[in-house]
Design an enzyme around this catalytic site. Structure first.
Site: not given
Length: 194
Positions: A120-122
């Protein structure tokens, strides 16, 4: 240390917040993740590289809702011209934030990305960094995520380690995926941060 990896001028530490690394909500093998991210932060600081802690502002009631214990960053911050916190409300650390301007103004050309959640965020932050023309290094042992539960009629459970590897694969050959955080080297910023 891998001598084939050129140094980077910045480290993005994505969402290493209490909700994701402590207690029942911790990613599997959180101790390893915390050890690797702490090492990256310490080495980046010593070299004069830019350290950016990206902090997610979760929705009301979420484990990482602002100003709740789960929202707190795990690693201590050393505020100053080469260490900052960027708060975000989306998966991508660049969306709706000053991250791109911060990196560009500091003269950053290459950066390393670590933290949670891998897929997701990475992944979203690394993808945008690549799209903006930054050289991106992702140390395999310095990002993590949760196991994906089974979905009846769709799939069995997917182990977190597999999910993290798929996130790396999704970056294609544009990002430099290195086996260990210790493969990442840092160099001082070419310009002072404003």
């Amino acid at each position: 240390m891998n001598d084939d990896v050129n140094p980077v001028e910045a480290l993005l530490v994505v969402d290493v917040q209490s909700a994701f690394v402590r207690g029942d909500g911790a990613v599997p093998d959180a101790a390893r993740l915390l050890d690797r991210t702490a090492d990256l932060i310490a080495r980046a600081r010593r070299s004069g590289a830019l350290v950016v802690h990206v902090q997610n502002d979760g929705a009301p009631g979420a484990d990482d809702e602002p100003r709740t214990p789960g929202w707190e960053l795990h690693h201590p911050i050393v505020p100053g011209p080469t260490e900052v916190v960027i708060r975000k409300a989306e998966d991508d650390g660049f969306e709706g934030t000053s991250l791109a301007n911060l990196l560009t103004d500091a003269g950053v050309r290459a950066l390393a990305v670590c933290g949670v959640m891998s897929e997701m965020c990475v992944l979203a932050t690394a993808r945008t960094a690549l799209a903006l023309g930054f050289r991106v290094v992702v140390p395999h042992d310095a990002h993590a995520t949760q196991n994906i539960p089974a979905a009846p009629g769709i799939s069995d459970a997917v182990p977190a380690a597999t999910v993290s590897r798929v996130a790396e694969w999704a970056l294609g050959d544009e990002a430099e995926i290195v086996p260990r955080a210790t493969d990442v080297t840092f160099t001082a910023l070419p310009s002072p941060v404003r």
